[in-house]
Design a protein around this motif. Structure first.
Motif, PDB file in Angstrom:
ATOM      1  N   LEU A   1       0.827  -1.201   0.000  1.00  0.00           N
ATOM      2  CA  LEU A   1       0.000   0.000   0.000  1.00  0.00           C
ATOM      3  C   LEU A   1       0.868   1.261   0.000  1.00  0.00           C
ATOM      4  O   LEU A   1       2.055   1.212   0.331  1.00  0.00           O
ATOM      5  N   PRO A   2       0.283   2.415  -0.336  1.00  0.00           N
ATOM      6  CA  PRO A   2       1.105   3.613  -0.536  1.00  0.00           C
ATOM      7  C   PRO A   2       1.759   4.204   0.706  1.00  0.00           C
ATOM      8  O   PRO A   2       2.868   4.709   0.637  1.00  0.00           O
ATOM      9  N   ASP A   3       1.064   4.177   1.879  1.00  0.00           N
ATOM     10  CA  ASP A   3       1.573   4.969   2.998  1.00  0.00           C
ATOM     11  C   ASP A   3       1.080   4.386   4.324  1.00  0.00           C
ATOM     12  O   ASP A   3       0.205   3.514   4.357  1.00  0.00           O
ATOM     13  N   SER A   4       1.617   4.913   5.402  1.00  0.00           N
ATOM     14  CA  SER A   4       1.264   4.429   6.739  1.00  0.00           C
ATOM     15  C   SER A   4      -0.235   4.452   7.011  1.00  0.00           C
ATOM     16  O   SER A   4      -0.784   3.455   7.522  1.00  0.00           O
ATOM     17  N   PRO A   5      -0.961   5.550   6.700  1.00  0.00           N
ATOM     18  CA  PRO A   5      -2.403   5.547   6.976  1.00  0.00           C
ATOM     19  C   PRO A   5      -3.159   4.458   6.216  1.00  0.00           C
ATOM     20  O   PRO A   5      -4.174   3.953   6.708  1.00  0.00           O
ATOM     21  N   ASP A   6      -2.675   4.089   5.033  1.00  0.00           N
ATOM     22  CA  ASP A   6      -3.329   3.038   4.248  1.00  0.00           C
ATOM     23  C   ASP A   6      -3.178   1.681   4.932  1.00  0.00           C
ATOM     24  O   ASP A   6      -4.113   0.867   4.927  1.00  0.00           O
ATOM     25  N   VAL A   7      -2.009   1.431   5.515  1.00  0.00           N
ATOM     26  CA  VAL A   7      -1.795   0.182   6.239  1.00  0.00           C
ATOM     27  C   VAL A   7      -2.661   0.158   7.493  1.00  0.00           C
ATOM     28  O   VAL A   7      -3.316  -0.839   7.810  1.00  0.00           O
ATOM     29  N   ASP A   8      -2.683   1.274   8.215  1.00  0.00           N
ATOM     30  CA  ASP A   8      -3.537   1.360   9.400  1.00  0.00           C
ATOM     31  C   ASP A   8      -5.000   1.114   9.048  1.00  0.00           C
ATOM     32  O   ASP A   8      -5.741   0.486   9.813  1.00  0.00           O
ATOM     33  N   ALA A   9      -5.421   1.604   7.869  1.00  0.00           N
ATOM     34  CA  ALA A   9      -6.828   1.519   7.481  1.00  0.00           C
ATOM     35  C   ALA A   9      -7.297   0.086   7.240  1.00  0.00           C
ATOM     36  O   ALA A   9      -8.480  -0.211   7.392  1.00  0.00           O
TER      37      ALA A   9
ATOM     38  N   LEU B   1      -1.426 -12.916  15.408  1.00  0.00           N
ATOM     39  CA  LEU B   1      -0.797 -13.018  14.097  1.00  0.00           C
ATOM     40  C   LEU B   1       0.702 -12.805  14.234  1.00  0.00           C
ATOM     41  O   LEU B   1       1.182 -12.157  15.172  1.00  0.00           O
ATOM     42  N   ARG B   2       1.447 -13.332  13.273  1.00  0.00           N
ATOM     43  CA  ARG B   2       2.861 -13.011  13.147  1.00  0.00           C
ATOM     44  C   ARG B   2       2.982 -11.888  12.120  1.00  0.00           C
ATOM     45  O   ARG B   2       2.184 -11.820  11.189  1.00  0.00           O
ATOM     46  N   ALA B   3       3.967 -11.023  12.288  1.00  0.00           N
ATOM     47  CA  ALA B   3       4.060  -9.863  11.397  1.00  0.00           C
ATOM     48  C   ALA B   3       5.501  -9.565  11.015  1.00  0.00           C
ATOM     49  O   ALA B   3       6.414  -9.673  11.842  1.00  0.00           O
ATOM     50  N   LEU B   4       5.675  -9.187   9.765  1.00  0.00           N
ATOM     51  CA  LEU B   4       6.968  -8.758   9.244  1.00  0.00           C
ATOM     52  C   LEU B   4       6.787  -7.452   8.485  1.00  0.00           C
ATOM     53  O   LEU B   4       5.782  -7.253   7.815  1.00  0.00           O
ATOM     54  N   ASP B   5       7.761  -6.573   8.586  1.00  0.00           N
ATOM     55  CA  ASP B   5       7.820  -5.442   7.653  1.00  0.00           C
ATOM     56  C   ASP B   5       8.882  -5.797   6.621  1.00  0.00           C
ATOM     57  O   ASP B   5      10.024  -6.092   6.963  1.00  0.00           O
ATOM     58  N   ALA B   6       8.463  -5.807   5.361  1.00  0.00           N
ATOM     59  CA  ALA B   6       9.340  -6.302   4.294  1.00  0.00           C
ATOM     60  C   ALA B   6       9.242  -5.412   3.059  1.00  0.00           C
ATOM     61  O   ALA B   6       8.813  -5.855   1.990  1.00  0.00           O
ATOM     62  N   PRO B   7       9.626  -4.142   3.182  1.00  0.00           N
ATOM     63  CA  PRO B   7       9.598  -3.261   2.013  1.00  0.00           C
ATOM     64  C   PRO B   7      10.588  -3.720   0.952  1.00  0.00           C
ATOM     65  O   PRO B   7      11.506  -4.500   1.239  1.00  0.00           O
ATOM     66  N   VAL B   8      10.392  -3.220  -0.255  1.00  0.00           N
ATOM     67  CA  VAL B   8      11.178  -3.711  -1.383  1.00  0.00           C
ATOM     68  C   VAL B   8      11.828  -2.567  -2.147  1.00  0.00           C
ATOM     69  O   VAL B   8      11.410  -1.410  -2.061  1.00  0.00           O
TER      70      VAL B   8
ATOM     71  N   GLU C   1       9.776  -8.779 -12.925  1.00  0.00           N
ATOM     72  CA  GLU C   1      10.759  -9.838 -13.144  1.00  0.00           C
ATOM     73  C   GLU C   1      10.958 -10.732 -11.918  1.00  0.00           C
ATOM     74  O   GLU C   1      11.626 -11.766 -12.010  1.00  0.00           O
ATOM     75  N   GLY C   2      10.387 -10.347 -10.777  1.00  0.00           N
ATOM     76  CA  GLY C   2      10.592 -11.119  -9.559  1.00  0.00           C
ATOM     77  C   GLY C   2      11.999 -11.036  -9.026  1.00  0.00           C
ATOM     78  O   GLY C   2      12.510 -11.990  -8.428  1.00  0.00           O
ATOM     79  N   THR C   3      12.634  -9.867  -9.203  1.00  0.00           N
ATOM     80  CA  THR C   3      14.027  -9.700  -8.796  1.00  0.00           C
ATOM     81  C   THR C   3      14.194  -8.600  -7.747  1.00  0.00           C
ATOM     82  O   THR C   3      15.263  -7.996  -7.642  1.00  0.00           O
ATOM     83  N   LEU C   4      13.139  -8.327  -7.003  1.00  0.00           N
ATOM     84  CA  LEU C   4      13.193  -7.262  -6.015  1.00  0.00           C
ATOM     85  C   LEU C   4      14.217  -7.563  -4.924  1.00  0.00           C
ATOM     86  O   LEU C   4      14.561  -8.715  -4.668  1.00  0.00           O
ATOM     87  N   SER C   5      14.697  -6.508  -4.293  1.00  0.00           N
ATOM     88  CA  SER C   5      15.479  -6.631  -3.078  1.00  0.00           C
ATOM     89  C   SER C   5      14.525  -6.415  -1.909  1.00  0.00           C
ATOM     90  O   SER C   5      13.800  -5.420  -1.874  1.00  0.00           O
ATOM     91  N   VAL C   6      14.493  -7.370  -0.976  1.00  0.00           N
ATOM     92  CA  VAL C   6      13.533  -7.327   0.124  1.00  0.00           C
ATOM     93  C   VAL C   6      14.284  -7.222   1.439  1.00  0.00           C
ATOM     94  O   VAL C   6      15.120  -8.077   1.765  1.00  0.00           O
ATOM     95  N   MET C   7      14.001  -6.162   2.189  1.00  0.00           N
ATOM     96  CA  MET C   7      14.648  -5.934   3.479  1.00  0.00           C
ATOM     97  C   MET C   7      13.630  -6.215   4.577  1.00  0.00           C
ATOM     98  O   MET C   7      12.591  -5.554   4.649  1.00  0.00           O
ATOM     99  N   VAL C   8      13.889  -7.218   5.403  1.00  0.00           N
ATOM    100  CA  VAL C   8      12.858  -7.764   6.274  1.00  0.00           C
ATOM    101  C   VAL C   8      13.158  -7.503   7.741  1.00  0.00           C
ATOM    102  O   VAL C   8      14.235  -7.846   8.241  1.00  0.00           O
TER     103      VAL C   8
ATOM    104  N   ASP D   1       3.910  -7.071   5.541  1.00  0.00           N
ATOM    105  CA  ASP D   1       3.624  -5.750   4.984  1.00  0.00           C
ATOM    106  C   ASP D   1       4.806  -5.308   4.135  1.00  0.00           C
ATOM    107  O   ASP D   1       5.896  -5.067   4.648  1.00  0.00           O
ATOM    108  N   MET D   2       4.579  -5.207   2.825  1.00  0.00           N
ATOM    109  CA  MET D   2       5.641  -4.864   1.881  1.00  0.00           C
ATOM    110  C   MET D   2       5.532  -3.424   1.415  1.00  0.00           C
ATOM    111  O   MET D   2       6.243  -2.989   0.506  1.00  0.00           O
TER     112      MET D   2
END
Length: 289
Positions: free
Chosen positions: A65-73, A109-116, A125-132, A88-89
């Motif tokens: 999602l675009p931003d923090s309020p969108d995730v909260d929503a 629930l279990r939770a991870l923050d995993a932006p890309v 291409e499925g070649t993202l870099s994922v920081m978890v 949450d990516m």
């Protein structure tokens, strides 16, 4: 194969969800814009008419999602997926990521923050870099899903750490785009052959993924969004806010944030972040509009 609820089928989310379908996962997707959900269904996914419907029965929930309020929503809806692993990516504030993780854990629930990082091309291409960020056991459980989406998946620390690394990533990307824009503006003002200059720059120490991916569209002024100015403006705000909390000065980051804000103010918010070039050209008197 996992039952996955995927919320957020935008420029990045749609190809990511489609890649999960192609890998054999059972993916139900939802997007606030129904047209994006329909496109997902056309490519083999299952369409949901709400976020809550998307996560019903899911073993894994992914939000993009675009931003923090969108995730909260959507949090209340996601938390109905009892026992699920929430990945949450999105790119959001580290403090929000920590709060989301705490709320998820209290709800079972279990939770991870995993932006890309990697932009639309990396998502396709499925070649993202994922920081978890999150617990090591949860990262291990998520890895089979994440490996469909990315080439580089690294556990960087506890909850919120992924978002902090993403903020650092966005500083580097924005700063590099800004310097590429300045370099191209200088070259153009001196009547240097731009394509030849980019070729030789790419082969030396100045070479980078940003130069490889962004220089050609900058030369042709084709700013079809892979990552929009509006979003990078938001991300730089996250970086500066995090730095303020930590007491860390970011003088170069602050300067490029001002340039990104100028691009947005000038009406370029929906363009690719490489449209930062337009701001530099205007400052140099090379644009008449």
């Amino acid at each position: 194969m996992a039952r996955i609820g995927f919320i957020g089928l935008g420029i990045m989310g749609l190809p990511m969800a489609v890649n999960l379908v192609r890998a054999g996962h059972d993916v139900t997707g939802f997007n606030r814009s129904p047209g994006r959900t329909a496109r997902f269904a056309e490519q083999g996914g299952t369409a949901a008419d709400s976020a809550r419907a998307a996560v019903e029965g899911a073993e894994v929930v992914i939000t993009m999602l675009p931003d923090s309020p969108d995730v909260d929503a959507v949090a209340d809806d996601v938390l109905t997926a009892a026992g699920a692993l929430w990945i949450d990516m999105s790119t959001i504030a580290p403090a929000t990521a920590r709060a989301v993780a705490d709320r998820a854990h209290r709800s079972g629930l279990r939770a991870l923050d995993a932006p890309v990082s990697g932009g639309e091309q990396g998502a396709v291409e499925g070649t993202l870099s994922v920081m978890v960020g999150g617990a090591a056991d949860d990262v291990a459980a998520a890895r089979p899903v994440l490996e469909v989406l990315g080439k580089t998946i690294v556990h960087v620390g506890p909850a919120g750490s992924g978002q902090t690394v993403k903020a650092a990533n966005q500083l580097i990307v924005a700063g590099t785009i800004g310097l590429v824009a300045e370099a191209l503006t200088l070259l153009r003002a001196q009547d240097v052959d731009l394509a030849s200059a980019v070729e030789v720059l790419s082969g030396g120490l100045a070479g980078s993924a940003v130069l490889d991916r962004k220089a050609t569209p900058m030369l042709t002024h084709e700013f079809t969004p892979g990552f929009r100015v509006d979003l990078h403006h938001k991300d730089l705000g996250i970086a500066l806010g995090s730095a303020r909390e930590a007491g860390v000065p970011l003088p170069l980051g602050a300067a490029v944030a001002q340039l990104m804000a100028a691009a947005r103010t000038q009406g370029h918010g929906d363009l690719d972040h490489s449209a930062l070039l337009l701001v530099l050209e205007q400052l140099a008197g090379l644009r008449k509009d």
